[in-house]
Design an enzyme around this catalytic site. Structure first.
Site, PDB file in Angstrom:
ATOM      1  CB  CYS A  43      29.430  22.945  32.680  1.00  0.00           C
ATOM      2  SG  CYS A  43      29.724  23.443  34.521  1.00  0.00           S
ATOM      3  CB  CYS A  75      30.761  19.305  37.912  1.00  0.00           C
ATOM      4  SG  CYS A  75      29.399  20.059  37.380  1.00  0.00           S
ATOM      5  CG  ASN A  94      34.936  25.429  30.619  1.00  0.00           C
ATOM      6  OD1 ASN A  94      35.477  25.208  29.355  1.00  0.00           O
ATOM      7  ND2 ASN A  94      35.623  25.482  31.362  1.00  0.00           N
ATOM      8  CB  ILE A  95      31.010  30.540  29.308  1.00  0.00           C
ATOM      9  CG1 ILE A  95      30.705  29.996  27.851  1.00  0.00           C
ATOM     10  CG2 ILE A  95      30.571  31.857  29.665  1.00  0.00           C
ATOM     11  CD1 ILE A  95      29.358  29.857  27.243  1.00  0.00           C
ATOM     12  CB  CYS A 116      27.764  18.627  34.171  1.00  0.00           C
ATOM     13  SG  CYS A 116      28.113  20.221  33.851  1.00  0.00           S
ATOM     14  CD  GLU A 142      30.345  18.882  31.201  1.00  0.00           C
ATOM     15  OE1 GLU A 142      31.227  17.474  31.333  1.00  0.00           O
ATOM     16  OE2 GLU A 142      30.283  19.813  31.107  1.00  0.00           O
TER      17      GLU A 142
END
EC number: 3.5.4.5
Length: 133
Positions: free
Chosen positions: A54, A89, A43-44, A92, A56
């Site tokens: 995210c 989430c 995640n960034i 994702c 994913e």
């Protein structure tokens, strides 16, 4: 394919250190397996929260950039937190659905090595596709 969750856990513990989370401190790493290749993402976060990426979706972008559209066989999501029962989430889940089949396996792995395993239809009922797979 037999899954070595100890190896996956160890690898994702290394990868999660690349996560950029100055705001939430909630680090997540993801490994996808497609075409017998592994693709990683973290995640960034961004000061403009909606721009945050995210893990994913980061891994999916890595896969598509590397080999183009492929079918995901396995998704491993590692949560570097003490909070139990984490999962992707909704955004994702839909993004994974785009590249998955009903047989794609999702493993949500916690810091303490506990995990939950799902198929994609179990976590996203009625996912949207604009084409036949």
């Amino acid at each position: 394919m037999k899954v070595d969750l100890d190896w996956v856990h160890h690898k994702l513990q290394e990868v999660v250190n690349h996560a950029y989370t100055p705001f939430s401190k909630f680090k997540v790493a993801c490994m996808l397996v497609a075409n017998n290749q592994a693709f990683y993402g973290v995640n960034i976060e961004n000061a403009s929260y909606p721009v945050t990426l995210c893990a994913e979706r980061s891994a999916i972008a890595n896969m598509v950039t590397s080999i183009g559209k492929a079918t995901i066989d396995y998704v491993f999501v590692y949560f570097d937190t003490k909070t139990p029962t984490n999962s992707p989430c909704g955004m994702c889940r839909q993004n994974i659905f785009e590249f998955a089949t009903d047989k794609t396996q999702l493993f949500c792995i916690e810091k303490d090595k506990s995990f939950k395993q799902f198929t994609i239809p179990e976590i996203l009922k009625g996912g949207f596709r604009s084409y036949e797979q």
